[in-house]
Design an enzyme around this catalytic site. Structure first.
Site, PDB file in Angstrom:
ATOM      1  N   TYR A  45     -17.466  16.312 -14.905  1.00 42.69           N
ATOM      2  CA  TYR A  45     -18.208  14.875 -15.167  1.00 42.69           C
ATOM      3  C   TYR A  45     -19.092  14.924 -13.795  1.00 42.69           C
ATOM      4  CZ  TYR A  45     -17.912  10.233 -13.829  1.00 42.69           C
ATOM      5  OH  TYR A  45     -18.131   8.971 -13.349  1.00 42.69           O
ATOM      6  N   ASP A  55      -8.477  18.658 -14.257  1.00 46.70           N
ATOM      7  CA  ASP A  55      -8.895  17.228 -14.728  1.00 46.70           C
ATOM      8  C   ASP A  55      -8.447  17.052 -16.235  1.00 46.70           C
ATOM      9  OD1 ASP A  55      -9.880  15.014 -15.730  1.00 46.70           O
ATOM     10  OD2 ASP A  55     -11.432  15.056 -14.309  1.00 46.70           O
ATOM     11  N   LYS A 104      -9.387   5.947 -18.742  1.00 52.08           N
ATOM     12  CA  LYS A 104      -9.651   6.665 -20.099  1.00 52.08           C
ATOM     13  C   LYS A 104      -8.597   6.692 -21.100  1.00 52.08           C
ATOM     14  CE  LYS A 104     -13.677   7.218 -18.256  1.00 52.08           C
ATOM     15  NZ  LYS A 104     -13.640   7.375 -16.877  1.00 52.08           N
ATOM     16  N   ARG A 158       0.774  -1.091   0.059  1.00 56.08           N
ATOM     17  CA  ARG A 158      -0.073   0.124  -0.064  1.00 56.08           C
ATOM     18  C   ARG A 158       0.847   1.464  -0.319  1.00 56.08           C
ATOM     19  NH1 ARG A 158      -1.383   1.930   4.658  1.00 56.08           N
ATOM     20  NH2 ARG A 158      -2.137  -0.248   5.623  1.00 56.08           N
TER      21      ARG A 158
HETATM   22  N1  PLP Z   1     -12.936  12.653 -14.725  1.00 58.74           N
HETATM   23  C1  PLP Z   1     -13.413  12.470 -15.834  1.00 58.74           C
HETATM   24  C2  PLP Z   1     -13.452  13.694 -16.781  1.00 58.74           C
HETATM   25  C3  PLP Z   1     -14.330  11.524 -16.244  1.00 58.74           C
HETATM   26  O1  PLP Z   1     -15.042  11.393 -17.457  1.00 58.74           O
HETATM   27  C4  PLP Z   1     -14.503  10.387 -15.207  1.00 58.74           C
HETATM   28  C5  PLP Z   1     -15.117   9.160 -15.573  1.00 58.74           C
HETATM   29  O2  PLP Z   1     -15.836   9.190 -16.309  1.00 58.74           O
HETATM   30  C6  PLP Z   1     -13.568  10.612 -14.096  1.00 58.74           C
HETATM   31  C7  PLP Z   1     -12.898  11.654 -13.632  1.00 58.74           C
HETATM   32  C8  PLP Z   1     -13.620   9.520 -12.686  1.00 58.74           C
HETATM   33  O3  PLP Z   1     -12.738   8.520 -13.251  1.00 58.74           O
HETATM   34  P1  PLP Z   1     -12.909   6.720 -12.788  1.00 58.74           P
HETATM   35  O4  PLP Z   1     -14.213   6.302 -13.527  1.00 58.74           O
HETATM   36  O5  PLP Z   1     -11.714   6.003 -13.092  1.00 58.74           O
HETATM   37  O6  PLP Z   1     -13.327   6.862 -11.279  1.00 58.74           O
END
Ligand code: PLP
Length: 386
Positions: free
Chosen positions: A103, A176, A201, A50
């Site tokens: 998101y 992000d 992604k 961890r």
């Molecule tokens: N940020 C964006 C722009 C996303 O599209 C997503 C998920 O679709 C996330 C964060 C969250 O990521 P995760 O699904 O890997 O937790």
């Protein structure tokens, strides 16, 4: 090293000393704990997986270099990465300014955990105009949270301008960068302080691992986030670390194809008489096309559009597709399509959703790396069913 070279080699340099076997690919170190030679001997680099693991460590080095950062940290999901950053920076009754087109899961985390449980206040503003960020700042604002391009309306914000405004008040900016990928956009070079990713992604790119990343260069902040990575414990597993490191090696190649396919699909949609609006930053018609050209090295693979005929037409169209998979998520090699109002953004209250423009007619596409003629043919036959 240039991006493509670093993406292949960093973190995976063959080791020959101390019994190393010269692997050209980082082995998957499954051991959860690491023995010491003696009770008084220090650990040989790792103690417990961890807190640190050789496979994850190799990935974290790679994550850092592809985002022009000194440090990278790998988490068990994008949201785990976001949660750990927010836990590190926020205290009870603090305040955050965020882009209003985020998101849905990020908004859910902010509103239902940090606001409801800890009294943190969030001001969601239209960050397309940097002045709105300025107007949203308060004495107790702890950070500005941006996405660019946004999900699902593919809106942009001027990262450099917003950084200037926030830094005047000593407020860090977090971006992000999931939609653009580190290949097409470099928020840290634009002055941002922290980048977060859902590696689920583009970075992993094959729809077979859920993961997240944090990249930054401030050592003090890195130590604080790393402390919470271990303390909260939402770390990426060794096997997933291997998968993500493997994905990164082809990120440049994939992004080039995603971008090419998406531009062709966006142009096709724009010319279609059953389509109202197309949101893709590579189109001249995108209201922020100039900013996209200035801020990004490419326009990525995400498109959204409004179909004529509302929800009925949208659902009929989606049901008729054969190659595009009807699925949440994005950034994998396969093309995906979804209906934000009933899928990714279902957790956002209808009124809030429609206020920012996520209507029932909106459809989101993640253009994959297939042959674009097949993709367009599939869309064409589905429009025929509407
Ligand atoms: N940020 C964006 C722009 C996303 O599209 C997503 C998920 O679709 C996330 C964060 C969250 O990521 P995760 O699904 O890997 O937790």
């Amino acid at each position: 090293m240039k991006f493509e070279t670093a993406a292949v080699h960093v973190g995976e340099e063959p080791v020959f000393s101390e019994g190393g076997s010269g692997d050209v690919v980082i082995p998957i170190h499954l051991s959860s704990t690491f023995a010491r030679e003696d009770v008084s001997a220090p650990p040989r680099g790792y103690e417990y997986s961890r807190s640190g693991n050789p496979t994850r460590h190799a990935l974290e080095k790679k994550l850092a270099v592809i985002e022009n950062a000194h440090f990278g940290l790998a988490f068990s999901s994008g949201l785990a990465a976001e949660t750990t950053v927010a836990l590190t920076l926020l205290k009870k009754n603090d305040h955050v300014v965020a882009f209003d087109d985020l998101y849905g899961g990020t908004r859910r985390l902010f509103n239902h955990v940090f606001q409801e449980n800890f009294g943190v206040r969030f001001s969601y503003v239209d960050a397309r105009d940097p002045e709105n960020i300025n107007a949203g700042l308060r004495k107790n604002t702890r950070f500005v949270w941006l996405e660019s391009p946004t999900n699902p309306l593919i809106r942009l914000c001027d990262i450099r301008e917003i950084v200037k405004i926030a830094h005047e008040e000593d407020i860090p900016v977090i971006v992000d960068n999931t939609f653009a990928s580190p290949f097409f956009q470099h928020p840290l070079l634009l002055g941002a302080d922290i980048v977060v990713h859902s590696t689920t992604k583009y970075i992993n790119g094959h729809s077979d691992s859920i993961g997240g990343a944090v990249m930054l260069s401030d050592e003090n902040l890195y130590r604080r986030i790393r402390f919470n990575q271990n303390t909260a414990g939402a770390i990426l597993s060794p096997f997933d670390s291997f998968l993500v490191a493997r994905g990164i090696k082809t990120l440049a190649l994939r992004m080039e194809r995603h971008g090419k396919n998406a531009l062709a699909v966006a142009r096709y949609l724009e010319s279609h008489d059953k389509v109202d609006t197309v949101n893709y930053p590579g189109l001249r018609s995108h209201p922020q096309h100039t900013l996209a050209k200035k801020q990004m090295d490419g326009f990525s693979g995400m498109i959204s559009f409004e179909i004529k005929g509302g929800k009925t037409a949208a659902l009929r169209f989606l049901r008729a597709l054969k190659i595009f998979a009807l699925a949440e998520s994005l950034g994998g090699v396969e093309s995906l399509i979804e209906h934000p109002a009933t899928m990714t953004h279902a957790s956002v209250p209808k009124k809030e959703r429609e206020k920012v423009g996520v209507t029932d007619s909106l459809i989101r596409i993640s253009a994959g790396i297939e042959n674009v003629d097949d993709l367009i043919a599939d869309l064409e036959q589905a429009f025929g069913e509407v």
